[in-house]
Design a protein around this motif. Structure first.
Motif, PDB file in Angstrom:
ATOM      1  N   THR A  14      39.429  51.305  43.543  1.00 30.02           N
ATOM      2  CA  THR A  14      39.796  51.277  42.129  1.00 30.02           C
ATOM      3  C   THR A  14      39.807  52.672  41.510  1.00 30.02           C
ATOM      4  O   THR A  14      40.418  52.870  40.466  1.00 30.02           O
ATOM      5  CB  THR A  14      38.828  50.395  41.318  1.00 30.02           C
ATOM      6  OG1 THR A  14      37.515  50.969  41.396  1.00 30.02           O
ATOM      7  CG2 THR A  14      38.820  48.962  41.838  1.00 30.02           C
ATOM      8  N   GLY A  15      39.094  53.601  42.135  1.00 33.92           N
ATOM      9  CA  GLY A  15      39.030  54.955  41.615  1.00 33.92           C
ATOM     10  C   GLY A  15      38.100  55.131  40.428  1.00 33.92           C
ATOM     11  O   GLY A  15      38.082  56.181  39.811  1.00 33.92           O
ATOM     12  N   ALA A  16      37.341  54.099  40.100  1.00 35.32           N
ATOM     13  CA  ALA A  16      36.436  54.179  38.952  1.00 35.32           C
ATOM     14  C   ALA A  16      35.279  53.206  39.135  1.00 35.32           C
ATOM     15  O   ALA A  16      35.418  52.185  39.797  1.00 35.32           O
ATOM     16  CB  ALA A  16      37.172  53.854  37.664  1.00 35.32           C
ATOM     17  N   SER A  17      34.152  53.534  38.511  1.00 36.09           N
ATOM     18  CA  SER A  17      33.003  52.625  38.573  1.00 36.09           C
ATOM     19  C   SER A  17      33.040  51.600  37.445  1.00 36.09           C
ATOM     20  O   SER A  17      32.345  50.588  37.500  1.00 36.09           O
ATOM     21  CB  SER A  17      31.690  53.408  38.527  1.00 36.09           C
ATOM     22  OG  SER A  17      31.614  54.150  37.331  1.00 36.09           O
ATOM     23  N   VAL A  18      33.866  51.868  36.425  1.00 44.07           N
ATOM     24  CA  VAL A  18      34.043  50.919  35.319  1.00 44.07           C
ATOM     25  C   VAL A  18      35.536  50.845  35.004  1.00 44.07           C
ATOM     26  O   VAL A  18      36.199  51.862  34.845  1.00 44.07           O
ATOM     27  CB  VAL A  18      33.280  51.353  34.051  1.00 44.07           C
ATOM     28  CG1 VAL A  18      33.507  50.354  32.924  1.00 44.07           C
ATOM     29  CG2 VAL A  18      31.802  51.514  34.327  1.00 44.07           C
ATOM     30  N   ILE A  19      36.043  49.620  34.924  1.00 42.66           N
ATOM     31  CA  ILE A  19      37.450  49.375  34.600  1.00 42.66           C
ATOM     32  C   ILE A  19      37.482  48.571  33.313  1.00 42.66           C
ATOM     33  O   ILE A  19      36.663  47.659  33.127  1.00 42.66           O
ATOM     34  CB  ILE A  19      38.128  48.539  35.702  1.00 42.66           C
ATOM     35  CG1 ILE A  19      38.021  49.218  37.053  1.00 42.66           C
ATOM     36  CG2 ILE A  19      39.571  48.244  35.365  1.00 42.66           C
ATOM     37  CD1 ILE A  19      38.355  48.282  38.191  1.00 42.66           C
ATOM     38  N   THR A  20      38.406  48.864  32.438  1.00 44.53           N
ATOM     39  CA  THR A  20      38.594  48.025  31.249  1.00 44.53           C
ATOM     40  C   THR A  20      39.905  47.265  31.389  1.00 44.53           C
ATOM     41  O   THR A  20      40.919  47.828  31.819  1.00 44.53           O
ATOM     42  CB  THR A  20      38.608  48.863  29.954  1.00 44.53           C
ATOM     43  OG1 THR A  20      39.597  49.870  30.055  1.00 44.53           O
ATOM     44  CG2 THR A  20      37.261  49.499  29.707  1.00 44.53           C
ATOM     45  N   LEU A  21      39.855  45.994  31.062  1.00 40.49           N
ATOM     46  CA  LEU A  21      41.018  45.112  31.156  1.00 40.49           C
ATOM     47  C   LEU A  21      41.172  44.343  29.861  1.00 40.49           C
ATOM     48  O   LEU A  21      40.187  44.038  29.184  1.00 40.49           O
ATOM     49  CB  LEU A  21      40.855  44.131  32.323  1.00 40.49           C
ATOM     50  CG  LEU A  21      40.678  44.735  33.720  1.00 40.49           C
ATOM     51  CD1 LEU A  21      40.331  43.649  34.717  1.00 40.49           C
ATOM     52  CD2 LEU A  21      41.934  45.471  34.142  1.00 40.49           C
ATOM     53  N   GLU A  22      42.415  43.995  29.545  1.00 39.82           N
ATOM     54  CA  GLU A  22      42.692  43.222  28.332  1.00 39.82           C
ATOM     55  C   GLU A  22      43.269  41.859  28.692  1.00 39.82           C
ATOM     56  O   GLU A  22      43.865  41.678  29.741  1.00 39.82           O
ATOM     57  CB  GLU A  22      43.674  43.984  27.445  1.00 39.82           C
ATOM     58  CG  GLU A  22      43.098  45.271  26.902  1.00 39.82           C
ATOM     59  CD  GLU A  22      44.031  45.950  25.918  1.00 39.82           C
ATOM     60  OE1 GLU A  22      44.775  45.252  25.215  1.00 39.82           O
ATOM     61  OE2 GLU A  22      44.000  47.186  25.874  1.00 39.82           O
ATOM     62  N   ASN A  23      43.085  40.916  27.780  1.00 44.58           N
ATOM     63  CA  ASN A  23      43.637  39.566  27.912  1.00 44.58           C
ATOM     64  C   ASN A  23      43.191  38.867  29.193  1.00 44.58           C
ATOM     65  O   ASN A  23      43.989  38.269  29.888  1.00 44.58           O
ATOM     66  CB  ASN A  23      45.166  39.602  27.821  1.00 44.58           C
ATOM     67  CG  ASN A  23      45.632  40.159  26.496  1.00 44.58           C
ATOM     68  OD1 ASN A  23      45.072  39.858  25.453  1.00 44.58           O
ATOM     69  ND2 ASN A  23      46.648  40.986  26.539  1.00 44.58           N
ATOM     70  N   ILE A  24      41.912  38.958  29.477  1.00 43.04           N
ATOM     71  CA  ILE A  24      41.311  38.267  30.621  1.00 43.04           C
ATOM     72  C   ILE A  24      40.408  37.176  30.067  1.00 43.04           C
ATOM     73  O   ILE A  24      39.466  37.461  29.332  1.00 43.04           O
ATOM     74  CB  ILE A  24      40.494  39.246  31.503  1.00 43.04           C
ATOM     75  CG1 ILE A  24      41.352  40.418  31.973  1.00 43.04           C
ATOM     76  CG2 ILE A  24      39.839  38.516  32.664  1.00 43.04           C
ATOM     77  CD1 ILE A  24      42.506  40.056  32.876  1.00 43.04           C
ATOM     78  N   PHE A  25      40.711  35.928  30.416  1.00 42.38           N
ATOM     79  CA  PHE A  25      39.955  34.802  29.870  1.00 42.38           C
ATOM     80  C   PHE A  25      39.185  34.005  30.915  1.00 42.38           C
ATOM     81  O   PHE A  25      38.359  33.174  30.569  1.00 42.38           O
ATOM     82  CB  PHE A  25      40.893  33.872  29.099  1.00 42.38           C
ATOM     83  CG  PHE A  25      41.652  34.597  28.023  1.00 42.38           C
ATOM     84  CD1 PHE A  25      41.009  35.049  26.876  1.00 42.38           C
ATOM     85  CD2 PHE A  25      43.005  34.864  28.164  1.00 42.38           C
ATOM     86  CE1 PHE A  25      41.695  35.738  25.894  1.00 42.38           C
ATOM     87  CE2 PHE A  25      43.709  35.553  27.178  1.00 42.38           C
ATOM     88  CZ  PHE A  25      43.046  35.993  26.048  1.00 42.38           C
ATOM     89  N   ASP A  26      39.484  34.247  32.202  1.00 45.28           N
ATOM     90  CA  ASP A  26      38.740  33.575  33.263  1.00 45.28           C
ATOM     91  C   ASP A  26      38.817  34.403  34.543  1.00 45.28           C
ATOM     92  O   ASP A  26      39.549  35.392  34.614  1.00 45.28           O
ATOM     93  CB  ASP A  26      39.236  32.143  33.482  1.00 45.28           C
ATOM     94  CG  ASP A  26      40.693  32.056  33.896  1.00 45.28           C
ATOM     95  OD1 ASP A  26      41.115  32.803  34.794  1.00 45.28           O
ATOM     96  OD2 ASP A  26      41.426  31.231  33.318  1.00 45.28           O
ATOM     97  N   THR A  27      38.049  33.994  35.544  1.00 45.83           N
ATOM     98  CA  THR A  27      37.966  34.777  36.771  1.00 45.83           C
ATOM     99  C   THR A  27      39.268  34.759  37.566  1.00 45.83           C
ATOM    100  O   THR A  27      39.551  35.721  38.279  1.00 45.83           O
ATOM    101  CB  THR A  27      36.800  34.304  37.647  1.00 45.83           C
ATOM    102  OG1 THR A  27      36.882  32.887  37.829  1.00 45.83           O
ATOM    103  CG2 THR A  27      35.461  34.657  37.007  1.00 45.83           C
ATOM    104  N   ASP A  28      40.061  33.708  37.456  1.00 47.06           N
ATOM    105  CA  ASP A  28      41.365  33.701  38.135  1.00 47.06           C
ATOM    106  C   ASP A  28      42.275  34.779  37.557  1.00 47.06           C
ATOM    107  O   ASP A  28      42.935  35.511  38.296  1.00 47.06           O
ATOM    108  CB  ASP A  28      42.045  32.329  38.023  1.00 47.06           C
ATOM    109  CG  ASP A  28      41.398  31.276  38.902  1.00 47.06           C
ATOM    110  OD1 ASP A  28      40.483  31.617  39.693  1.00 47.06           O
ATOM    111  OD2 ASP A  28      41.797  30.105  38.801  1.00 47.06           O
TER     112      ASP A  28
END
Length: 76
Positions: A14-28
């Protein structure tokens, strides 16, 4: 927006230890989004933890959730 903490060898993909994501509502949605952004993860084994609990089924994620990608564990 959620933060995903990435541990161990998974950080190499991933190139990072923390990733930010948007519009994620479940693990799928989480894994689909991760595989789109980081195609090399598709071939890697990892566990997903939501609020410090490893989950193996589709699990809801709220905006305050603590999400972690955990590499395989080994031990003896």
């Amino acid at each position: 927006m959620i933060k995903v903490w990435v541990y161990g060898q998974l950080e190499d993909f991933t190139g990072a230890s923390v990733i930010t994501l948007e519009n994620i509502f479940d693990t799928d949605m989480l894994t689909q989004n991760l595989f789109q952004k980081f195609p090399l993860l598709k071939d890697k084994k990892f566990l997903v933890a939501v609020d410090k609990q490893v989950v193996t089924e589709k699990t809801a994620i709220d905006s305050n959730a603590e999400i972690a990608l955990l590499p395989p564990f080994s031990g003896g």
